[in-house]
Design an enzyme around this catalytic site. Sequence first.
Site, PDB file in Angstrom:
ATOM      1  N   ASP A 117       0.842  -1.199   0.000  1.00  0.00           N
ATOM      2  CA  ASP A 117       0.000   0.000   0.000  1.00  0.00           C
ATOM      3  C   ASP A 117       0.876   1.247   0.000  1.00  0.00           C
ATOM      4  O   ASP A 117       2.017   1.202   0.453  1.00  0.00           O
ATOM      5  CB  ASP A 117      -0.855   0.074   1.271  1.00  0.00           C
ATOM      6  CG  ASP A 117      -1.720  -1.141   1.448  1.00  0.00           C
ATOM      7  OD1 ASP A 117      -2.102  -1.741   0.441  1.00  0.00           O
ATOM      8  OD2 ASP A 117      -1.992  -1.474   2.624  1.00  0.00           O
TER       9      ASP A 117
HETATM   10  N1  URA Z   1      -0.896  -5.988   3.855  1.00  0.00           N
HETATM   11  C1  URA Z   1      -1.381  -4.738   3.899  1.00  0.00           C
HETATM   12  O1  URA Z   1      -2.392  -4.471   4.525  1.00  0.00           O
HETATM   13  N2  URA Z   1      -0.726  -3.796   3.226  1.00  0.00           N
HETATM   14  C2  URA Z   1       0.405  -4.014   2.549  1.00  0.00           C
HETATM   15  O2  URA Z   1       0.962  -3.093   1.965  1.00  0.00           O
HETATM   16  C3  URA Z   1       0.902  -5.320   2.515  1.00  0.00           C
HETATM   17  C4  URA Z   1       0.230  -6.294   3.182  1.00  0.00           C
END
Ligand code: URA
Length: 254
Positions: A117
Amino acid sequence: MTRLPTDSPSSHPAPERLQKILARAGFGSRRAAEGVIASGRVTVDGVVATLGTRADPDAQRIAVDGTPIRLRPTELTLALHKPAGYVVTANDEQGRTTVYHLLTDAPPNLRYVGRLDQQTEGLLLFTTDGELAHRLTHPRWGVEKVYEATVSRVPNAAALEQLRRGVALDDGPTAPARVEVVRSSADRSVLRIAIHEGRNRQVRRMFDAIGCPATRLVRTAFGPIVLEGLPRAQARELSQAELRALRDAVDLHD
Ligand code: URA
């Protein structure tokens, strides 16, 4: 055009399967390369290839849509320490800063391996090897990813057990996870969680589901590769030993 014969006992098998050669030349995973072959776009010495065709890229002219393929002598696989705020995408339509801004001279076929993310930090792998990228993100190989999450509140024993056994998310229950409390204070804690899946925003959604949202999330390991020692916003090429371990993790032993 005639089609090349597939493997037969009487033929002299050339060293490599065509899909493997095409994957190395940047046509995606071996599965994707099989599609290119099956659609009749690939020729070997001017003859249309079929699935099962083997070829010697050093001795034969392999072409896709009439254009000879170019094999890269070596693949490039990198680890990046992604800071928060960078988007993991090749092209962002909204013009936001992407992780590629942190990589100079990246070859055009260098692709990220699984997304993080925008606000998630930590280890992000990149590779030019289409088959390696495919396997590292495919549920069949279930490569372990480890995250450190700072969460508001301190999950109680029941919440930790829920994370370990599986949390009900709107796209189905999560598989069992390894969870440890790294440290905790009165109102927040840092947890280490290891998962084998890679669903969208999975770790954040797991912590949301137990009522302890993550305020910071850092990926610290991807299979055998660890983040430790890599400064923020820096990238490094994997060592041969790391690459071997990574390939072994997804049954690429050649
Ligand atoms: N899980 C998440 O919630 N975000 C990420 O970036 C990777 C794994």
